[in-house]
Design a protein around this motif. Structure first.
Motif, short mmCIF file in Angstrom:
data_model
loop_
_atom_site.label_atom_id
_atom_site.label_comp_id
_atom_site.label_asym_id
_atom_site.label_seq_id
_atom_site.Cartn_x
_atom_site.Cartn_y
_atom_site.Cartn_z
N THR A 261 -10.07 1.54 12.55
CA THR A 261 -9.95 1.30 11.12
C THR A 261 -11.20 0.58 10.62
OG1 THR A 261 -8.99 -0.93 11.27
CG2 THR A 261 -7.45 0.94 11.40
N THR A 262 -11.27 0.44 9.30
CA THR A 262 -12.26 -0.48 8.75
C THR A 262 -11.76 -1.89 9.04
OG1 THR A 262 -11.16 -0.61 6.60
CG2 THR A 262 -12.81 1.14 6.90
N THR A 263 -12.56 -2.86 8.69
CA THR A 263 -12.16 -4.25 8.93
C THR A 263 -11.29 -4.80 7.80
OG1 THR A 263 -14.30 -4.91 8.00
CG2 THR A 263 -14.13 -4.81 10.40
N ASP A 264 -10.84 -3.96 6.90
CA ASP A 264 -9.94 -4.36 5.81
C ASP A 264 -8.67 -4.97 6.42
OD1 ASP A 264 -7.99 -4.50 3.81
OD2 ASP A 264 -8.74 -2.73 2.78
N PRO A 265 -8.40 -6.25 6.17
CA PRO A 265 -7.23 -6.92 6.78
C PRO A 265 -5.91 -6.23 6.50
CG PRO A 265 -8.68 -8.53 5.73
CD PRO A 265 -9.16 -7.18 5.31
N LYS A 266 -5.76 -5.63 5.33
CA LYS A 266 -4.50 -4.95 4.99
C LYS A 266 -4.26 -3.76 5.91
CE LYS A 266 -5.48 -4.14 0.71
NZ LYS A 266 -5.37 -3.62 -0.67
N ILE A 267 -5.31 -2.97 6.14
CA ILE A 267 -5.18 -1.80 7.00
C ILE A 267 -4.93 -2.22 8.44
CG2 ILE A 267 -6.27 0.33 7.77
CD1 ILE A 267 -5.67 0.23 4.79
N GLY B 45 -18.36 -2.95 10.09
CA GLY B 45 -17.32 -2.55 9.16
C GLY B 45 -16.19 -1.77 9.79
N HIS C 176 -8.49 5.84 5.81
CA HIS C 176 -8.21 4.45 6.17
C HIS C 176 -8.26 4.21 7.67
CE1 HIS C 176 -6.05 5.03 2.25
NE2 HIS C 176 -6.76 3.95 1.98
N GLY D 97 -14.73 5.42 2.35
CA GLY D 97 -13.49 5.28 1.62
C GLY D 97 -12.66 6.55 1.52
N MET E 164 0.85 -1.18 0.00
CA MET E 164 0.00 0.00 0.00
C MET E 164 0.90 1.25 0.00
SD MET E 164 -3.28 0.56 2.43
CE MET E 164 -4.49 1.79 2.03
#
Length: 312
Positions: free
Chosen positions: A205-211, A90, A74, A71, A1
């Protein structure tokens, strides 16, 4: 990222905290661009009404959460004490940072400490928790609402509107403004128990694993243990800014942890208080178990009454 966007409030302290997290992230990811996106929250806009009267929970986080879900950002940096114990779908608490000074602080230009205040002195605070603690310590003093950012509150003290005010020590220390008043004195947690998560930064954060993976490097083990206990205690009691609750977990050594907690009426007329030592390996359930002890003593009924009378 390649780029991270941090949602932040515009207050001086919020920007300090977001810049601090930006600098910490750059230590781990020197090639990543980290940008701050500023927002004004409902809690920043409403300055003439006590927060507890208009809901308390999420007043300093909602707009930042919307930005993440849309969006536009992050992650968001919060004072953990302002973060509700339950999250929107989320979103999640991805990390908590090393704790700064968790104590409340006494500020005055004429008096050295709470003990030195004369009978009937005017003390500024809007926090129900601090109101309760002050009335237990000094039932003779007059309490007066105090809203605004740190600089605004200190300006009101310096203008002579109060004999003293109570603020979180960490905010004063982070901004380096201790000398803007004659007397700045942190209050021992044995005297005034802080709010959950006080002096810890929460990274949402959001639940986005990368973040989540990226910000996990900021997570402090000790702060995680302490804040888990404090937040689960408040969550079990279903409390927040609308009711007077203080809770502070302190790691004693590798095996044990101390937990101080208090709930009661804003005027200090009734309260329940406990000070326990627990096994640190049980930290995930210690807060809930302590809250159940309070519930067994009538804490929920007490807090319901406290909410009804607050700021009437």
């Amino acid at each position: 990222m390649d780029k991270l966007v941090i949602a932040t409030r515009r207050s001086q302290l919020a920007l300090w905290q977001s810049e601090y997290i930006k600098a910490e992230l750059k230590k781990f990811y020197p090639d990543m661009e980290v940008e701050l996106q500023e927002f004004v929250t409902k809690g920043d806009k409403i300055l003439d009404v006590p927060l507890a009267k208009i809901g308390g929970k999420g007043l300093f986080t909602k707009e930042l959460e919307v930005a993440m879900l849309n969006g536009e950002a992050h992650l968001a940096v919060h004072s953990l004490k302002d973060v509700p114990t339950q999250f929107e779908d989320g979103l999640q608490l991805a990390a908590v940072t090393k704790r700064f000074d968790p104590r409340d602080a006494f500020l005055s230009n004429d008096y050295i400490s709470l003990d030195e205040l004369p009978q009937g002195a005017v003390v500024g605070t809007t926090s129900l928790r601090r109101r309760m603690a002050l009335k237990l310590l000094r039932p003779d003093i007059e309490l007066k609402d105090l809203r605004g950012n740190i600089n605004t509150r200190i300006a009101k003290l310096n203008a002579g509107e109060y004999d003293a005010i109570i603020l979180a020590a960490t905010g004063i220390q982070k901004l380096g403004i201790e000398k803007e008043v004659k007397h700045f004195s942190p209050i021992n947690t044995d005297v005034m128990i802080p709010s959950m998560g006080q002096a810890t930064l929460g990274i949402e954060t959001t639940t986005d694993p990368k973040i989540v993976e990226i910000v996990s490097v900021l997570n402090d083990k000790d702060a995680h243990i302490e804040s888990t206990i404090e937040r689960s205690f408040v969550d079990k009691l279903q409390g927040g800014c609308q009711v007077p609750i203080g809770v502070k977990a302190t790691i004693i050594d590798e095996n044990s942890i101390r937990v101080q907690a208090i709930v009661g009426m804003p005027d200090g007329s009734e309260y329940i208080e406990e000070d326990i030592t627990a096994d640190i390996e049980d930290f995930e359930v210690v807060g809930q178990n302590l809250a159940q002890t309070f519930i067994d003593q009538g804490a929920k009924e007490l807090l319901e009454r406290a909410e009804k009378v607050a700021f009437k």
